[in-house]
Design a protein around this motif. Structure first.
Motif, mmCIF file in Angstrom:
data_model
loop_
_atom_site.group_PDB
_atom_site.id
_atom_site.type_symbol
_atom_site.label_atom_id
_atom_site.label_comp_id
_atom_site.label_asym_id
_atom_site.label_seq_id
_atom_site.Cartn_x
_atom_site.Cartn_y
_atom_site.Cartn_z
ATOM 1 N N GLU A 251 6.125 -7.941 3.130
ATOM 2 C CA GLU A 251 4.883 -7.568 2.455
ATOM 3 C C GLU A 251 3.752 -8.546 2.760
ATOM 4 O O GLU A 251 2.577 -8.216 2.612
ATOM 5 C CB GLU A 251 5.111 -7.501 0.941
ATOM 6 C CG GLU A 251 6.063 -6.395 0.520
ATOM 7 C CD GLU A 251 6.298 -6.387 -0.982
ATOM 8 O OE1 GLU A 251 5.443 -6.900 -1.724
ATOM 9 O OE2 GLU A 251 7.350 -5.869 -1.423
ATOM 10 N N GLN B 46 1.389 -7.199 5.561
ATOM 11 C CA GLN B 46 0.870 -5.845 5.428
ATOM 12 C C GLN B 46 -0.462 -5.837 4.693
ATOM 13 O O GLN B 46 -0.676 -6.628 3.763
ATOM 14 C CB GLN B 46 1.873 -4.965 4.670
ATOM 15 C CG GLN B 46 3.222 -4.832 5.359
ATOM 16 C CD GLN B 46 4.226 -4.056 4.518
ATOM 17 O OE1 GLN B 46 3.904 -3.555 3.457
ATOM 18 N NE2 GLN B 46 5.462 -3.952 5.013
ATOM 19 N N GLY B 47 -1.357 -4.943 5.113
ATOM 20 C CA GLY B 47 -2.600 -4.701 4.396
ATOM 21 C C GLY B 47 -3.479 -5.933 4.240
ATOM 22 O O GLY B 47 -3.534 -6.802 5.111
ATOM 23 N N ARG B 48 -4.171 -5.978 3.092
ATOM 24 C CA ARG B 48 -5.116 -7.059 2.833
ATOM 25 C C ARG B 48 -4.400 -8.410 2.727
ATOM 26 O O ARG B 48 -4.939 -9.443 3.135
ATOM 27 C CB ARG B 48 -5.885 -6.767 1.549
ATOM 28 C CG ARG B 48 -6.892 -7.845 1.196
ATOM 29 C CD ARG B 48 -7.827 -7.402 0.080
ATOM 30 N NE ARG B 48 -8.692 -8.485 -0.351
ATOM 31 C CZ ARG B 48 -9.764 -8.898 0.301
ATOM 32 N NH1 ARG B 48 -10.114 -8.309 1.438
ATOM 33 N NH2 ARG B 48 -10.509 -9.884 -0.172
ATOM 34 N N VAL B 49 -3.179 -8.404 2.187
ATOM 35 C CA VAL B 49 -2.424 -9.654 2.073
ATOM 36 C C VAL B 49 -2.168 -10.245 3.451
ATOM 37 O O VAL B 49 -2.302 -11.456 3.668
ATOM 38 C CB VAL B 49 -1.088 -9.419 1.330
ATOM 39 C CG1 VAL B 49 -0.244 -10.694 1.332
ATOM 40 C CG2 VAL B 49 -1.351 -8.970 -0.101
ATOM 41 N N GLY B 50 -1.826 -9.381 4.408
ATOM 42 C CA GLY B 50 -1.605 -9.836 5.774
ATOM 43 C C GLY B 50 -2.866 -10.419 6.399
ATOM 44 O O GLY B 50 -2.813 -11.435 7.105
ATOM 45 N N GLN B 51 -4.007 -9.783 6.137
ATOM 46 C CA GLN B 51 -5.278 -10.284 6.665
ATOM 47 C C GLN B 51 -5.612 -11.668 6.092
ATOM 48 O O GLN B 51 -6.048 -12.568 6.816
ATOM 49 C CB GLN B 51 -6.401 -9.301 6.324
ATOM 50 C CG GLN B 51 -6.256 -7.941 7.011
ATOM 51 C CD GLN B 51 -7.295 -6.939 6.530
ATOM 52 O OE1 GLN B 51 -8.147 -7.253 5.693
ATOM 53 N NE2 GLN B 51 -7.233 -5.726 7.051
#
Length: 365
Positions: free
Chosen positions: A336, A339-344
């Motif tokens: 997780e 993924q998504g904003r957390v990954g950015q």
């Protein structure tokens, strides 16, 4: 369907259900603060209050105010919503003092970064540790080991699996005290070194302390601070590092060329560590950690000392709500993070950290 986690227990201080940490481990360092008359009176009134679940999934606490009127405080579903009260200046000042004092942990980081460069080049260090004459130079491979082992030690304890154990099981306050104790031990090992092996061990141990302190200091500061001061007080960590580098340079300038001066430097940098170690005994634990391990009454006592009454109750309810949500969702998967904003945000944070180190600043320190 309505989530069952939001059903608050009949008694406000009943521990939440679900998995909790081993209390035998987290109780190794006891809280020193006593329950003052004002906090005791607030706790007494809140204990008699009622907790109910809202239609929007939030939690509302209804209790008797200090003036006898009925007061209702609800958790916020949006962090941008207005807080239930306003923190008095005296309590903001207390939070600021807590943040400033805990920033001593980052000052230790700066001291360790700043002192080692001039020491390696000093005549007494060459004779005491490297056993070379003042006209000879320490081999570059040995210099590299002396500098890099500190960073390797920091990497070990800042690794998520290691740091999360201390942060979640021991708590923020205890982790700061553990990290400070390790720093003192590492400095003593270095300061008494008569050869390269002992010095390298001391560098590694000192690095382990900084890895743990780097993980916990900002977290502790942010969890103690109200939302409107969180960003400002968290920057004290970086200021502490810079201040430590400055102090180390000044101490080196005064002492490093004297006979055994480098050992005196090692002793001096233990002074702020001792101040932090004994001072933390009198500072409160993180209210968020206290709620997470089921110690809600203690969390509210801490919040009453650093927030207005309504703010304290609202924040405790929100922390409890978030904790129960996390338990319902289960342990997050490592995937997780990417993924998504957390990954950015992860990529941005890692990139910034890498660029700070890859400029080569540490090599010049």
């Amino acid at each position: 369907a309505q989530a069952t986690w939001a059903r608050a227990p009949p008694n406000f201080f009943d521990p939440p259900t679900g998995k909790t940490h081993n209390k035998k481990k987290v109780a190794m360092i006891t809280d020193s603060e006593d329950e003052g008359p004002e906090v005791a009176e607030q706790i007494s009134r809140v204990r008699q209050g009622e907790v109910a679940e809202n239609e929007d999934g939030g939690i509302t606490m209804t209790y008797e105010g200090q003036d006898g009127a009925v007061v209702s405080v609800s958790s916020r579903n949006n962090v941008t919503d207005k807080a239930a009260g306003k923190t008095p200046f005296s309590k903001k000042l207390r939070v600021a003092m807590i943040a400033v004092f805990s920033a001593l942990g980052s000052t230790l980081f700066g001291l360790d970064i700043g002192y080692i460069g001039p020491i390696i080049e000093s005549v007494s260090f060459k004779g005491d540790v490297a056993h070379v004459s003042d006209r000879e130079s320490i081999p570059s491979s040995v210099e590299g080991m002396i500098v890099s082992l500190f960073s390797i030690g920091a990497m070990v304890t800042s690794f998520p699996l290691v740091s999360s154990y201390f942060l979640d099981v021991w708590g923020r306050k205890s982790s700061i005290m553990v990290g400070t104790t390790v720093f003192i031990f590492g400095s003593l090992v270095q300061g008494t070194a008569g050869g390269q092996t002992q010095l390298l061990i001391g560098r590694f141990v000192a690095g382990m302390s900084i890895g743990l302190l780097s993980s916990v200091i900002v977290l502790y500061q942010s969890e103690m601070a109200p939302a409107n001061l969180r960003g400002a007080l968290s920057t004290l960590y970086q200021m502490g590092i810079t201040f430590g580098i400055l102090i180390a340079a000044y101490i080196d300038q005064l002492l490093v060329e004297r006979s055994h001066g480098w050992r005196v430097v090692m002793a001096i940098i233990c002074i702020p560590a001792l101040l932090l170690l004994f001072g933390m005994v009198f500072l409160p634990r993180s209210p968020r950690w206290l709620v997470q391990v089921g110690r809600r009454k203690e969390a509210l006592k801490v919040l009453f000392s650093i927030r207005s009454e309504k703010e304290a109750i609202q924040e405790e309810l929100e922390i409890y709500q978030e904790s129960e949500k996390a338990k319902l969702e289960g342990e997050p998967a490592w995937g997780e993070l990417f993924q998504g904003r957390v990954g950015q945000l992860l990529i941005l944070g890692v990139t910034l950290q890498l660029l700070q180190q890859l400029v080569g600043m540490n090599a010049f320190m």
